[in-house]
Design an enzyme around this catalytic site. Sequence first.
Site, PDB file in Angstrom:
ATOM      1  N   CYS A 133       0.834  -1.203   0.000  1.00  0.00           N
ATOM      2  CA  CYS A 133       0.000   0.000   0.000  1.00  0.00           C
ATOM      3  C   CYS A 133       0.871   1.256   0.000  1.00  0.00           C
ATOM      4  CB  CYS A 133      -1.001  -0.038   1.145  1.00  0.00           C
ATOM      5  SG  CYS A 133      -2.480   0.918   0.762  1.00  0.00           S
ATOM      6  N   GLU A 135      -1.621  -9.086   3.210  1.00  0.00           N
ATOM      7  CA  GLU A 135      -1.473  -9.668   4.552  1.00  0.00           C
ATOM      8  C   GLU A 135      -2.818 -10.034   5.169  1.00  0.00           C
ATOM      9  OE1 GLU A 135      -1.085  -6.524   3.740  1.00  0.00           O
ATOM     10  OE2 GLU A 135      -1.590  -5.145   5.362  1.00  0.00           O
ATOM     11  N   HIS A 157      -3.800  -4.994   0.315  1.00  0.00           N
ATOM     12  CA  HIS A 157      -3.231  -5.546   1.553  1.00  0.00           C
ATOM     13  C   HIS A 157      -3.267  -7.072   1.539  1.00  0.00           C
ATOM     14  CE1 HIS A 157      -2.763  -1.815   3.876  1.00  0.00           C
ATOM     15  NE2 HIS A 157      -3.760  -1.394   3.125  1.00  0.00           N
TER      16      HIS A 157
HETATM   17  N1  GLN Z   1      -1.950   6.692   2.889  1.00  0.00           N
HETATM   18  C1  GLN Z   1      -2.079   5.946   1.682  1.00  0.00           C
HETATM   19  C2  GLN Z   1      -3.462   6.103   1.051  1.00  0.00           C
HETATM   20  O1  GLN Z   1      -4.393   6.505   1.706  1.00  0.00           O
HETATM   21  C3  GLN Z   1      -1.763   4.482   1.915  1.00  0.00           C
HETATM   22  C4  GLN Z   1      -2.718   3.773   2.814  1.00  0.00           C
HETATM   23  C5  GLN Z   1      -2.208   2.452   3.340  1.00  0.00           C
HETATM   24  O2  GLN Z   1      -1.005   2.190   3.337  1.00  0.00           O
HETATM   25  N2  GLN Z   1      -3.095   1.634   3.841  1.00  0.00           N
HETATM   26  O3  GLN Z   1      -3.635   5.800  -0.104  1.00  0.00           O
END
Ligand code: GLN
Length: 548
Positions: free
Chosen positions: A383, A511, A509
Site C-alpha cells: 500500500c 497480509e 493488503h
Molecule cells: N496513505 C495511503 C493512502 O491513503 C496508503 C494507505 C495504506 O497504506 N493503507 O492511499
Amino acid sequence: MATKYIFVTGGVTSSLGKGIICASLGKLLSARGLKVTIQKLDPYINVDPGTMNPYEHGEVYVTDDGAETDLDLGHYERFLGINTSQQNNVTTGRIYYDVIMKERQGAYLGKTVQVIPHITDEIKSRILELGETGEYDVVIVETGGTVGDIEGLPYIEAMRQLRYDVGKKNTLSIHLTLVPYLRAARELKTKPTQHSVKTIYEIGLQPDILVCRAEVPLDMSIRRKIAQFCNVDVEDVIASIDAESIYEVPLMMLEEGLDSQVISKLDIKCKDKPDLENWNEFVNAVKNPKKRIKIGLVGKYVEHHDAYISIVESLIHAGAVNGCKINLEWVQSDEVTPENVDKKLGHLSGILVAPGFGGRGIEGKISAVKYARENKVPFFGICLGMQCAVVEFARNVCGMNEANSTEFNAETKFPVIDVMPDQKDILETGGTMRLGSYDCALKKDTNSLRAYKQELINERHRHRYELNNEFRETLEKAGLVMAGVNPDRDLVEIIELKDHPWFTGVQFHPELKSKVVEPHPIFVGFVEASLKKAEASRQEPEKSNSAN
Ligand code: GLN
C-alpha cells in the site's frame, strides 16, 4: 442441530489473549467438522476502528465486504481459514448509531428509548443474525474489555437474556481470567479469578468453563480450589499457559480438553477427535526451522507491533512453507536517511516497506526502496510501501526530482500518486476509503503471475490514493512493470521491476488474506527470494576464499 452460541468474556485484566482462545476453540471445533464463525463485540463508542490511530488500536483489519474491523478478526480468519464480514464485528458506536437512526425514523412508536430493552435488543439481534444465516453450527461471541467495565454491561446483559431466549442447552459461557504467580510467595493466586467470577455473577451470567491464563502450570489443588469457589467442575478449569507461538494454543487447549468440555455441555454431535494433521505440520515447521533469515520491516509505527500484526503472521506462514524462521527487524522509517541506509539495511535479506498514513517517515521509506532497488535486495512494498516505490522510481529513474504523492505534497509538479477523482470531495473520514475486495488482472511474465498461478485474483484494499494514470506511460517506458491492474477502473494494483530478483509493490493488503493453511503467494515468493539472497550472501565470502 440448532445453532449453538458460545459467549466468551474476560476478567481481571485485558491482554489475556481472549482473541487467541476464541480462535483456538473455533479451530478445534471446525477441525471436528463443525461450521464455526466468531463474532467480536467491542464496547467502544467509535462506529468502527477505522478512524483510530494504530497506536491506539493496532491494525485495522479489513474484510472482503470492506468493513474496517478489530484485529482479532484476523486471528479468526487465519486460524479457521474462513472469511468474516461486517457482521462479525459490532461496536457500541454502531449499535447506538442504528438505534438512534431508528428512533429518528419513528421506529419505536413513541416509546422512551432505553439501554434495556432497546440497546440490548439491538445487540441480541446482531448476535442472532449470524446464527440465522443457517450457515453455522457454532457462533463464538467474544466481548472485548474486562468484566466490570461500565461500557461492557449491556453486552453481558444481552448474553444473559440470550441464554433464556435460545435456551440454556444452546448457549455456553466461557470466562477467561488470570491466575497470577507471586514469585516472592512462590504461589499461584486464585483470588483475582474468584473476584472476577463474582463480578460476572452479579451481572447475571454464570460461567460454565473458566480458562485460566497463567505463567506456570496449574496443579490439581489449584484447579480444585478454583472449581470450588467458582461453582464449576474441576474439568471445567482449563489452564492456558504462556506459549512460544500463538499457533500452539489450539494444541494446548486440546490437551486441556476445552473442546471436549464444550461439546459435551452443548451436546454437539461431531467427530470424536479434531483432524489437526495440517495444523501439527505447520506448528512443527514453525518450531523447528531449518533456516533463518533477517527481513526488515520499515514502518512508522514499529514500536507498536500490533499495528502490523497481519504482516507479521503472514511472514510466519510464508516462512513455515519455506522451512525457515524469519527474524524480523523493526526499522523506524523516520530514522532512515540516504547516509545511513546501508548501515541500517545492509545486512538484511529482504526489505518490506509497510502501509501507513501521513508524511512522517516517508523520505526514510523512499531511501529504503532506493536501496533495495539498486542493491537487488528482495523488496515488498504494501500500500503506502508501493506508493513510495512509485515515487522513488519517478524521482530517481525517470528524473522527476520532485515527484511525490499529493498526500504529502499537494503542490508537487509530478503527482505520481494522487487521490482518486471520486474521492476529492469527500470530507467525512469514517468508512470513505477504497475499502474491501477488488479484482486484479495479472500480466504475463511477471513474478506476481508466477506466484499466484492464476490470471484474475482479488485482494482487499484500504487507501485513498492511487498510482496516477497520467504518469503510467512514462513510468512504464522507463521500466516499471504494471504487473496487476483492476479491470473495472483501470487502476494499477501491482508494480514490479524486471531486472531485479524480487521487486513487488502492491496497492492492496495481501497480509489480510494469508491463512495458516493457505499462506499468501506474494509473501511466499518474497520469502523465497529473500532466502536465495541470504544463501548467495553466505556463499560470497566462500567464493572470495576459494579465489584466494
Ligand atoms: N496513505 C495511503 C493512502 O491513503 C496508503 C494507505 C495504506 O497504506 N493503507 O492511499
